[in-house]
Scaffold this active site. Structure first.
Site, mmCIF file in Angstrom:
data_model
loop_
_atom_site.group_PDB
_atom_site.id
_atom_site.type_symbol
_atom_site.label_atom_id
_atom_site.label_comp_id
_atom_site.label_asym_id
_atom_site.label_seq_id
_atom_site.Cartn_x
_atom_site.Cartn_y
_atom_site.Cartn_z
ATOM 1 C CG PHE A 1 -1.995 1.059 1.106
ATOM 2 C CD1 PHE A 1 -3.081 0.877 0.265
ATOM 3 C CD2 PHE A 1 -1.890 2.246 1.810
ATOM 4 C CE1 PHE A 1 -4.051 1.855 0.136
ATOM 5 C CE2 PHE A 1 -2.856 3.231 1.684
ATOM 6 C CZ PHE A 1 -3.940 3.035 0.844
ATOM 7 C CG ASP B 1 -0.655 -1.667 7.176
ATOM 8 O OD1 ASP B 1 -1.750 -1.875 7.750
ATOM 9 O OD2 ASP B 1 -0.472 -0.713 6.401
ATOM 10 C CE1 TYR C 1 -9.782 3.336 6.068
ATOM 11 C CE2 TYR C 1 -8.766 4.611 7.839
ATOM 12 C CZ TYR C 1 -8.696 4.024 6.587
ATOM 13 O OH TYR C 1 -7.541 4.121 5.860
ATOM 14 C CE LYS C 2 -8.218 -0.310 4.985
ATOM 15 N NZ LYS C 2 -8.768 0.420 3.855
#
Length: 407
Positions: free
Chosen positions: A125, A194, A219-220
């Site tokens: 990412f 991560d 938030y996922k």
């Protein structure tokens, strides 16, 4: 038996089916983007109203003490800890994933003097790789990227830190956390994981594999809302040596002594920086409590079942898309990714039908399976819509092509 009838049977036997009613889901929408932003728990608005109207509105500054605002970052972190296989005092909810990455990369480099290489993989990412660049520009770090099958071989005496995302954001492929952590330690390097696409979706055992550091977003799959605070993990054995570079006042041992000199707080509290976002933490706590109540093992089992069923439905409809994700459900996170040259337009056509997935450049259609609130009927319907879009050429409509061209 049709996919729809099979879905009805699966839903009738699903022990998690009742949790769907604990979330706000728009009518006519099949939400397959919970791996980017989780759905809203129905309890969140009331919890937020309590903080805003009572704690802030009535309690004002007194609520730092009376409502437990001071302790919120540690309290929420302690609730996240069992979801990632950590002890409560090893996790804190604070800042963003990017900021926490920067802090922990810098801390790891300081703990490995004489080594400057931070090893990751191309296609990780972007923010994970970008955070290395800031330290590299200061002469403190050196970026090294190696393909996933060459990571262990790239671990040499120059590597201070191996930094990887457990579940790849685009393909959904899982790294072998235990094997890579062990290989890094054998090379004298530290490891930072991560967990943004793992936490709340599949089992993670940080302490069992000997991980040094980890970060993740709220938030996922934790359903903490857009921009929710992230979290950070530091193994207890590193607490005494942890020296993070953002020495803000909430990471101070005595923030209200207002000393001119910085002394880091004890343990994981040292990883805090500025004043914690109380409203964001309140929303995140609702999501964390709900996911913990359901249980990660049960969520993972249903996630695997949902993704396998989706592939079966596509096969039943004669859909032949290139699967980017690993074919075995045990080797991927809670998503399926497909490659198609018109993936963006296909994604937009699905959204127009109420099936919300997402697109990852240049050619990946990504569909997330958040098992807390998705039903098997949703999956059967989504597969049917995708089959219809592909068979009809609906994605070729000008409005979808135009939007694709400017993205």
């Amino acid at each position: 038996m049709t996919p729809e009838s099979r879905a009805a049977e699966f839903d009738a036997a699903d022990p998690l089916a009742g949790y769907r009613d604990r979330f706000t889901l728009p009518e006519g929408v099949i939400y397959l983007d919970g791996n980017s932003l989780g759905a809203l728990p129905k309890a969140t608005p009331a919890a937020m109203a309590q903080v805003v109207e009572q704690e802030w509105g009535e309690g004002l500054i007194r609520s730092w003490n009376s409502a437990g605002w001071f302790e919120a970052a540690g309290r929420v972190g302690a609730k996240i800890a069992p979801l990632v296989g950590a002890a409560p005092h090893e996790v804190i909810a604070c800042d963003s994933t990017s900021v926490n990455l920067f802090k922990l990369i810098a801390a790891a480099l300081a703990m490995r003097p004489g080594r400057k290489v931070v090893l990751s993989e191309p296609g990780n990412f972007p923010t994970d790789i970008y955070m290395i660049a800031g330290l590299e520009a200061q002469g403190l770090a050196e970026r090294r990227l190696a393909q996933r099958d060459r990571l262990a071989a790239a671990l040499d005496g120059d590597v201070a830190l191996l930094m990887l995302t457990h579940v790849h954001y685009k393909a959904g492929a899982l790294h072998d956390m235990a094997a890579l952590t062990r290989a890094a330690h054998e090379a004298g390097a530290l490891v930072l994981w991560d967990l943004s696409h793992s936490t709340g979706a599949l089992p993670v055992e940080l302490n069992a594999v000997g991980a040094d550091f980890a970060v993740g977003c709220g938030y996922k799959y934790l359903c903490g809302g857009p921009g929710a605070p992230a979290f950070a993990f530091v193994a207890e054995r590193h607490h005494a040596d942890l020296a993070q570079p953002l020495t803000g006042w909430f990471g101070h041992a005595a923030p209200f002594a207002f000393s001119d000199d910085y002394t880091g707080a004890h343990g994981i509290d040292r990883l805090q920086c500025g004043t914690p976002p109380v409203l964001g933490l309140a929303a995140l706590e609702v999501g964390v409590d709900l996911i913990a109540e359901i249980g990660v093992d049960r969520l993972y089992a249903k996630s695997q079942a949902l993704s396998e069923f989706f592939l079966e439905c596509l096969m039943a409809h004669g859909v032949d898309l290139e699967l980017v994700s690993p074919p075995k459900s045990t080797e991927r996170g809670s998503q399926l990714s497909f490659r198609h040259p018109e993936a963006y337009a296909i994604c937009q056509a699905l959204i127009a039908r109420g099936v919300i997935g997402d697109f990852r450049a240049p050619d990946v259609l990504r569909l997330g399976f958040a098992p807390a609130y998705l039903s098997f009927a949703d999956i059967a319907d989504a597969a049917r819509h995708l089959a219809d879009v592909l068979a009809s050429g609906e994605w070729e409509r000008e409005e979808f092509q135009e939007r694709a061209a400017v993205t």
